[in-house]
Write a protein that holds these residues in place. Structure first.
Motif, PDB file in Angstrom:
ATOM      1  N   ASP A 155       0.897  -1.295   0.091  1.00 42.73           N
ATOM      2  CA  ASP A 155      -0.126   0.095  -0.106  1.00 42.73           C
ATOM      3  C   ASP A 155       0.866   1.346  -0.021  1.00 42.73           C
ATOM      4  OD1 ASP A 155       0.814   0.506   2.667  1.00 42.73           O
ATOM      5  OD2 ASP A 155      -0.601  -0.909   3.470  1.00 42.73           O
ATOM      6  N   GLU A 156       0.129   2.485  -0.083  1.00 43.93           N
ATOM      7  CA  GLU A 156       1.016   3.376  -0.251  1.00 43.93           C
ATOM      8  C   GLU A 156       1.997   3.829   0.981  1.00 43.93           C
ATOM      9  OE1 GLU A 156       0.240   8.582  -0.177  1.00 43.93           O
ATOM     10  OE2 GLU A 156      -1.459   7.229  -0.462  1.00 43.93           O
ATOM     11  N   SER A 157       1.558   3.301   1.909  1.00 40.44           N
ATOM     12  CA  SER A 157       2.781   3.461   3.203  1.00 40.44           C
ATOM     13  C   SER A 157       4.118   2.858   3.214  1.00 40.44           C
ATOM     14  CB  SER A 157       2.120   2.958   4.601  1.00 40.44           C
ATOM     15  OG  SER A 157       1.972   1.810   4.565  1.00 40.44           O
ATOM     16  N   GLY A 158       4.139   1.806   2.071  1.00 35.70           N
ATOM     17  CA  GLY A 158       5.322   1.291   1.905  1.00 35.70           C
ATOM     18  C   GLY A 158       6.271   1.796   0.634  1.00 35.70           C
ATOM     19  N   LEU A 159       5.806   2.979   0.219  1.00 32.76           N
ATOM     20  CA  LEU A 159       6.628   3.820  -0.714  1.00 32.76           C
ATOM     21  C   LEU A 159       7.755   4.116  -0.498  1.00 32.76           C
ATOM     22  CD1 LEU A 159       3.766   5.594  -2.869  1.00 32.76           C
ATOM     23  CD2 LEU A 159       4.679   3.343  -3.534  1.00 32.76           C
ATOM     24  N   ARG A 160       7.771   4.797   0.917  1.00 33.21           N
ATOM     25  CA  ARG A 160       8.930   5.356   1.254  1.00 33.21           C
ATOM     26  C   ARG A 160      10.170   4.204   1.563  1.00 33.21           C
ATOM     27  NH1 ARG A 160      10.803  10.438   3.564  1.00 33.21           N
ATOM     28  NH2 ARG A 160      13.123  10.019   4.220  1.00 33.21           N
ATOM     29  N   GLU A 161       9.884   3.309   2.127  1.00 34.72           N
ATOM     30  CA  GLU A 161      10.847   2.309   2.240  1.00 34.72           C
ATOM     31  C   GLU A 161      11.366   1.574   0.967  1.00 34.72           C
ATOM     32  OE1 GLU A 161      11.227  -2.232   4.244  1.00 34.72           O
ATOM     33  OE2 GLU A 161       9.403  -1.491   4.090  1.00 34.72           O
ATOM     34  N   ALA A 162      10.399   1.730   0.098  1.00 35.85           N
ATOM     35  CA  ALA A 162      10.933   1.195  -1.286  1.00 35.85           C
ATOM     36  C   ALA A 162      11.858   2.002  -1.977  1.00 35.85           C
ATOM     37  CB  ALA A 162       9.783   0.918  -2.300  1.00 35.85           C
ATOM     38  N   ALA A 163      11.618   3.680  -1.775  1.00 38.46           N
ATOM     39  CA  ALA A 163      12.161   4.641  -2.572  1.00 38.46           C
ATOM     40  C   ALA A 163      13.527   4.585  -1.709  1.00 38.46           C
ATOM     41  CB  ALA A 163      11.659   5.705  -2.322  1.00 38.46           C
ATOM     42  N   GLU A 164      13.761   4.519  -0.545  1.00 40.64           N
ATOM     43  CA  GLU A 164      15.028   4.340   0.366  1.00 40.64           C
ATOM     44  C   GLU A 164      15.824   3.123  -0.238  1.00 40.64           C
ATOM     45  OE1 GLU A 164      13.935   4.473   4.379  1.00 40.64           O
ATOM     46  OE2 GLU A 164      13.789   6.399   4.461  1.00 40.64           O
ATOM     47  N   ALA A 165      15.447   1.894  -0.396  1.00 41.10           N
ATOM     48  CA  ALA A 165      15.878   0.940  -0.860  1.00 41.10           C
ATOM     49  C   ALA A 165      16.568   1.053  -2.077  1.00 41.10           C
ATOM     50  CB  ALA A 165      15.085  -0.405  -0.714  1.00 41.10           C
ATOM     51  N   VAL A 166      15.708   1.494  -3.074  1.00 45.57           N
ATOM     52  CA  VAL A 166      16.282   1.733  -4.371  1.00 45.57           C
ATOM     53  C   VAL A 166      17.473   2.951  -4.492  1.00 45.57           C
ATOM     54  CG1 VAL A 166      15.705   2.418  -6.877  1.00 45.57           C
ATOM     55  CG2 VAL A 166      14.180   0.940  -5.431  1.00 45.57           C
ATOM     56  N   LYS A 167      17.186   3.871  -3.614  1.00 47.51           N
ATOM     57  CA  LYS A 167      18.173   5.030  -3.635  1.00 47.51           C
ATOM     58  C   LYS A 167      19.495   4.587  -3.208  1.00 47.51           C
ATOM     59  CE  LYS A 167      19.437   9.493  -3.717  1.00 47.51           C
ATOM     60  NZ  LYS A 167      20.836   9.051  -3.523  1.00 47.51           N
ATOM     61  N   ALA A 168      19.458   3.538  -2.372  1.00 47.53           N
ATOM     62  CA  ALA A 168      20.787   2.883  -1.831  1.00 47.53           C
ATOM     63  C   ALA A 168      21.509   2.364  -2.716  1.00 47.53           C
ATOM     64  CB  ALA A 168      20.516   1.893  -0.784  1.00 47.53           C
ATOM     65  N   LEU A 169      20.854   2.163  -4.025  1.00 46.31           N
ATOM     66  CA  LEU A 169      21.785   1.441  -5.249  1.00 46.31           C
ATOM     67  C   LEU A 169      22.454   2.162  -5.981  1.00 46.31           C
ATOM     68  CD1 LEU A 169      18.976  -1.042  -6.076  1.00 46.31           C
ATOM     69  CD2 LEU A 169      21.024  -1.601  -4.717  1.00 46.31           C
ATOM     70  N   GLY A 170      22.276   3.613  -5.719  1.00 40.39           N
ATOM     71  CA  GLY A 170      23.198   4.822  -6.334  1.00 40.39           C
ATOM     72  C   GLY A 170      22.441   5.781  -7.222  1.00 40.39           C
ATOM     73  N   PRO A 171      21.377   5.621  -7.653  1.00 44.52           N
ATOM     74  CA  PRO A 171      20.888   6.722  -8.343  1.00 44.52           C
ATOM     75  C   PRO A 171      20.831   7.982  -7.571  1.00 44.52           C
ATOM     76  CG  PRO A 171      18.992   5.340  -7.743  1.00 44.52           C
ATOM     77  CD  PRO A 171      20.122   4.720  -7.115  1.00 44.52           C
ATOM     78  N   THR A 172      20.555   9.153  -8.540  1.00 40.80           N
ATOM     79  CA  THR A 172      20.512  10.671  -7.544  1.00 40.80           C
ATOM     80  C   THR A 172      19.160  10.742  -7.258  1.00 40.80           C
ATOM     81  OG1 THR A 172      22.103  11.372  -9.193  1.00 40.80           O
ATOM     82  CG2 THR A 172      20.871  13.026  -7.828  1.00 40.80           C
ATOM     83  N   TRP A 173      18.076  10.384  -7.936  1.00 43.87           N
ATOM     84  CA  TRP A 173      16.595  10.343  -7.823  1.00 43.87           C
ATOM     85  C   TRP A 173      15.860   8.953  -7.840  1.00 43.87           C
ATOM     86  CZ3 TRP A 173      13.622  14.761  -5.726  1.00 43.87           C
ATOM     87  CH2 TRP A 173      14.493  15.825  -5.980  1.00 43.87           C
ATOM     88  N   VAL A 174      14.796   8.838  -7.319  1.00 45.78           N
ATOM     89  CA  VAL A 174      14.181   7.595  -7.555  1.00 45.78           C
ATOM     90  C   VAL A 174      12.586   7.985  -7.548  1.00 45.78           C
ATOM     91  CG1 VAL A 174      13.480   5.315  -6.511  1.00 45.78           C
ATOM     92  CG2 VAL A 174      15.679   6.103  -5.966  1.00 45.78           C
ATOM     93  N   LEU A 175      11.912   7.576  -8.664  1.00 40.41           N
ATOM     94  CA  LEU A 175      10.522   7.645  -8.857  1.00 40.41           C
ATOM     95  C   LEU A 175       9.934   6.153  -8.532  1.00 40.41           C
ATOM     96  CD1 LEU A 175       8.178   9.511  -9.472  1.00 40.41           C
ATOM     97  CD2 LEU A 175       8.586   8.996 -11.834  1.00 40.41           C
ATOM     98  N   ILE A 176       9.095   6.105  -7.620  1.00 35.79           N
ATOM     99  CA  ILE A 176       8.393   4.720  -7.359  1.00 35.79           C
ATOM    100  C   ILE A 176       7.090   4.952  -7.769  1.00 35.79           C
ATOM    101  CG2 ILE A 176       7.645   3.036  -5.649  1.00 35.79           C
ATOM    102  CD1 ILE A 176      10.602   3.059  -6.130  1.00 35.79           C
TER     103      ILE A 176
END
Length: 263
Positions: A155-176
């Motif tokens: 659900d929407e509450s999980g978007l921030r955790e997902a964004a943080e995990a993808v951001k840790a892989l190196g991109p400057t910005w993440v759009l989930i």
């Protein structure tokens, strides 16, 4: 008088024979938004409104030659990547893009709209380790988030955790992209500190083939036109929402969005 050329945007992706996604959607989007689209074809698909019947990747040498031809002579104000198919192609593209000073928008294509695989399982590691670190913006949907990080967003509450995990892989910005969640779509843009949430109405329209390609290409186009990342995403979202609303039937399955809806 000699006219000034429009901003140049390069797409590196697969060809969609049905014209709704891939290279074809990218070039239509770039034209609609006032940029000059250029292409590096990484794979050729046999594809229609019912699904992907097969695909054939080009050799790394062919992809590298296309990249060098465009970038060494014409250059680009922005780059968008889509279907790259294999580890060898992901690594080839990432290596060359690391030398380019333009913003890079990565659509980490894993499967088609119909659920057909477009990325070899062993290539996911290369996307994580080689491609995402050169990305200015990466635009995963929820399936691709799970593929890249193992995180399943319910659900929407999980978007921030997902964004943080993808951001840790190196991109400057993440759009989930949260379009597959229940209710009205919510997307989350995150740079490691600041988040922006984008909402849009959910249109009663099943003809949405090519939405991911179109969004990433629209972001790249607006970056080439001079927008910062949050502004480029805002403008790209508005364009895609209109294109979805105008989507039309084509063939017996899922039709495409209308890239020329602003005509």
């Amino acid at each position: 008088m000699t006219p000034n050329p429009p901003p140049r945007v390069l797409t590196i992706a697969g060809s969609d024979s049905g014209g709704g996604a891939g290279i074809q959607a990218d070039l239509k989007t770039m034209l609609a938004l006032g940029t000059h689209g250029m292409s590096v074809i990484a794979a050729v698909t046999a594809q229609n409104s019912l699904g992907v019947q097969g695909y054939w990747e080009l050799t790394p040498e062919a992809v590298r030659a296309q990249l060098d031809s465009v970038l060494d002579d014409i250059g680009a104000q922005a780059v968008k990547t889509g279907m790259l198919a294999s580890t060898a192609l992901v690594e080839t593209v990432a290596e060359r893009l690391a030398t380019v000073g333009a913003p890079v928008v990565v659509d980490p294509v894993g499967v088609s709209k119909h659920g057909d695989s477009l990325l070899a399982p062993d290539a996911v590691t290369a996307v994580r380790s080689a491609l995402l670190p050169v990305a200015t913006v990466v635009t995963p949907n929820l399936y691709e988030v799970e593929q890249l990080t193992g995180i399943k967003v319910a659900d929407e509450s999980g978007l921030r955790e997902a964004a943080e995990a993808v951001k840790a892989l190196g991109p400057t910005w993440v759009l989930i992209k949260g379009g597959h969640l229940p209710g009205d779509p919510v997307d989350l843009l995150f740079d490691g500190t600041t988040e922006h949430r984008f909402t849009a109405p959910r249109h009663d329209n099943r003809h949405t083939h090519g939405t991911g390609c179109t969004l990433a290409s629209a972001i790249a186009s607006h970056l080439a036109l001079g927008s910062d990342v949050p502004t480029a995403v805002t403008k790209a979202k508005a364009y895609v929402t209109g294109a979805i609303a105008a989507g039309f039937p084509l063939g017996a399955g899922i039709g495409p969005v209308d890239h020329n809806w602003q005509r």
